[in-house]
Design a protein around this motif. Structure first.
Motif, short mmCIF file in Angstrom:
data_model
loop_
_atom_site.label_atom_id
_atom_site.label_comp_id
_atom_site.label_asym_id
_atom_site.label_seq_id
_atom_site.Cartn_x
_atom_site.Cartn_y
_atom_site.Cartn_z
N GLY A 162 0.81 -1.20 0.00
CA GLY A 162 0.00 0.00 0.00
C GLY A 162 0.85 1.26 0.00
N LYS A 163 0.26 2.31 -0.48
CA LYS A 163 0.95 3.59 -0.57
C LYS A 163 0.18 4.65 0.20
N GLY A 164 0.85 5.73 0.50
CA GLY A 164 0.20 6.83 1.18
C GLY A 164 1.13 8.02 1.24
N SER A 165 0.58 9.16 1.56
CA SER A 165 1.37 10.38 1.70
C SER A 165 0.78 11.23 2.82
N ALA A 166 1.61 12.05 3.42
CA ALA A 166 1.15 12.96 4.47
C ALA A 166 2.07 14.18 4.47
N ARG A 167 1.45 15.34 4.72
CA ARG A 167 2.24 16.58 4.79
C ARG A 167 1.60 17.54 5.77
N LEU A 168 2.42 18.12 6.62
CA LEU A 168 2.01 19.26 7.44
C LEU A 168 2.80 20.46 6.98
N LEU A 169 2.10 21.52 6.63
CA LEU A 169 2.77 22.70 6.11
C LEU A 169 2.19 23.95 6.74
N GLY A 170 2.92 25.05 6.64
CA GLY A 170 2.48 26.30 7.23
C GLY A 170 1.12 26.73 6.72
N ALA A 171 0.33 27.33 7.62
CA ALA A 171 -1.04 27.73 7.28
C ALA A 171 -1.05 29.02 6.48
N THR A 172 -0.35 29.01 5.38
CA THR A 172 -0.33 30.12 4.43
C THR A 172 -0.30 29.54 3.03
N LYS A 173 -0.70 30.31 2.08
CA LYS A 173 -0.69 29.83 0.70
C LYS A 173 0.75 29.61 0.24
N ASP A 191 -3.16 10.51 3.37
CA ASP A 191 -4.03 9.59 2.66
C ASP A 191 -3.37 8.21 2.59
N GLY A 192 -4.13 7.27 2.07
CA GLY A 192 -3.61 5.91 1.94
C GLY A 192 -3.27 5.30 3.29
N VAL A 193 -2.15 4.58 3.36
CA VAL A 193 -1.78 3.87 4.59
C VAL A 193 -1.36 4.81 5.70
N LEU A 194 -1.11 6.08 5.40
CA LEU A 194 -0.73 7.03 6.42
C LEU A 194 -1.92 7.75 7.05
N ALA A 195 -3.12 7.52 6.53
CA ALA A 195 -4.29 8.24 7.04
C ALA A 195 -4.87 7.67 8.33
N PRO A 196 -5.03 6.34 8.48
CA PRO A 196 -5.71 5.83 9.68
C PRO A 196 -4.94 6.11 10.97
N GLY A 197 -5.51 6.93 11.83
CA GLY A 197 -4.88 7.24 13.11
C GLY A 197 -3.77 8.27 13.05
N TRP A 198 -3.66 9.00 11.93
CA TRP A 198 -2.59 10.00 11.82
C TRP A 198 -2.69 11.01 12.96
#
Length: 494
Positions: free
Chosen positions: A79-90, A122-129
């Motif tokens: 399975g694949k997945g991705s996750a990102r936390l980024l600054g709350a600005t455009k 999303d993907g495998v990184l989403a459940p319980g992130w």
């Protein structure tokens, strides 16, 4: 022009049979082998996408902030997945970008420029992130350890234990992760009911898309000082993440997360054994008063605090009870239940906790939490001795849980332990990864019994001050109910 012949029922049935043939061959048979045409029971499936919002850490130039992100589970073999936390600005760049479950990732930032964050997995990184920020400010008005878990955006939040009194600075942080502006209302309730804000100051607060806004609560009531109050935050449009950052002069600083949704019985877990002051703040949002029994669930069982066995909370008014040295040297959790189960008025609550005395005090907040449910995680824990303490409370029935410490952000091997929590007690433990370095995650899973409430106390002493922060666990909702569909060609004959 030729007229088309009308389709017969037989032709429709044949066509549908051809289209659904593969499904018919691969669909599981109903229980018992019978085929009665009814839809099968729903199944629990992993969520496919998770959203998180983290407030801006601090306005102090000497703030030291650690961000930690973690998705529980085994390293992704499939399975694949991705996750990102980024600054709350455009057009912001990612601050954290985890690659697989089971391994936490961290980042640090110094000073007042560390941003609020928004992100998705999303993907495998989403459940319980799960993600958290922990900030240490060594000196100054806002000195202390300030910890808060990142949350899913929402539309309705309750914050008992806020204040607009002199010596307190309570800033409500509102972060909008979406592409359209959010409109927010803030209402404050004191001991006499709703407090009248200056015209329009608490209404129609605009939070632009992909941005964050802070509101000093005392600015809403310049002519009134409320030592203890409850803030209600709602949105007219859009959704936001919301948390309150508190700095109290000569005492300390910490985050006040939102209380769990109003309910008739509440658990406030993880009150430290050495707490020198515990003040309960409760609020009933409905029209019926609440009469509550107070119990402290400790290692040996539950007791009623002498002289503080009951609390009456008037509807629409904030009630306060000073419990002083409630724990008497033992860690515990405060359990609130209605005196009459047939007249249980839903309420929200939080406690303000102080450790130390004089110039060596430090401040923390513990709101009422939901049970851990199937699984819950707190992301930022430290392997140093006497730094991380986990509290587990079973308010009504014995429960068995599994606690897992992940590897650290700098390495190590995971560790796990099964714990039985007797009814009416709070059990504490420390668990860290073998050879762990950096921040690690603690995950609690309910194996049997329950419900169980949990909190983690992180202590980072500085210059003789027991700086600390407490974060509660709540069900990570990593699965959703998905109905199982089955063929039912009988609909063609109805």
């Amino acid at each position: 022009m030729k007229q088309r012949a009308p389709l017969t029922l037989a032709a429709v049935t044949a066509a549908l049979a051809a289209l659904t043939g593969v499904a018919a061959l691969t669909a599981p048979a109903p229980a018992g082998g019978a085929s009665d045409g009814k839809a099968a029971a729903s199944a629990r499936m992993p969520v496919e996408r998770s959203l998180l919002v983290c407030p801006g850490p601090s306005s102090s130039d000497i703030a030291e902030t650690t961000y930690t992100s973690f998705t529980p589970g085994a390293a992704a073999g499939e399975g694949k997945g991705s996750a990102r936390l980024l600054g709350a600005t455009k057009d912001a760049k990612p601050v954290l970008e985890p690659k697989e479950p089971g391994k936490p990732v961290g980042a640090t930032a110094n000073g007042a420029d560390a941003p609020a964050l928004t992100g998705s997995a999303d993907g495998v990184l989403a459940p319980g992130w799960t993600a958290q920020l922990t900030t240490k400010v060594s000196v100054g008005r806002a000195r202390g350890v300030l910890g808060v878990g990142c949350t899913a955006p929402g539309t309705d939040f309750w914050f008992p234990a806020v204040s607009t009194a002199k010596g307190r600075e309570d800033y409500l942080h509102l972060t909008n992760p979406d592409d359209a502006a959010a409109i927010v209302d803030i209402t404050l309730f004191g001991p006499d009911g709703m407090a009248k804000a200056d015209a329009g100051t608490g209404e129609n607060i605009r939070v632009d898309a992909k941005s964050t806004k802070t509101v000093l609560l005392s600015s809403l009531l310049p002519a009134t000082q409320l030592a203890d109050a409850t803030a209600h935050v709602t949105t007219r449009a859009g959704r936001v993440g919301a948390s309150v950052q508190v700095a109290e002069e000569n005492v300390g600083a910490d985050w006040l997360p939102a209380s769990t949704d109003p309910t008739g019985s509440l658990v406030l877990p993880g009150i430290p054994a050495d707490a020198t002051s515990v003040r309960l703040v409760a609020f009933v949002p409905g029209e019926e008063d609440a009469d509550l029994k107070l119990r402290l669930a400790g290692p040996g069982g539950s007791i009623s605090p002498a002289g503080s066995e009951q609390l009456h909370v008037k509807a629409g008014m904030t009630a306060v009870m000073d419990l002083k040295d409630l724990t008497r040297g033992e860690p515990g959790s405060l359990v609130l239940t209605p005196t009459d189960a047939k007249k249980a008025a839903p309420l929200v609550a939080a406690v303000r906790v102080v450790r130390g005395s004089g110039a060596k005090q430090e401040l923390g907040f513990i709101p009422a939490t939901r049970p851990v449910g199937a699984r819950a995680t707190v992301a930022d824990n430290r392997p140093e001795e006497n730094t991380t303490l986990l509290s587990l409370t079973a308010p009504s029935a014995e429960a068995k849980v599994k606690v897992t410490a992940s590897p650290g952000t700098g390495g190590g091997e995971p560790a796990s332990q099964e714990v039985t929590v007797k009814a009416g007690t709070t059990q504490t433990l420390t668990l860290a990864p073998a050879g762990g370095k950096g921040s690690y995650a603690l995950t609690v899973e309910t194996l049997s019994g329950g419900p169980v409430h949990a909190a983690r106390t992180l202590s980072l002493p500085n210059d003789g001050i027991t700086m600390f922060t407490v974060q509660g666990f709540s069900d990570d909702h990593s699965t959703v109910s998905v109905p199982k569909a089955a063929q039912d060609l009988s609909v063609l004959t109805r």
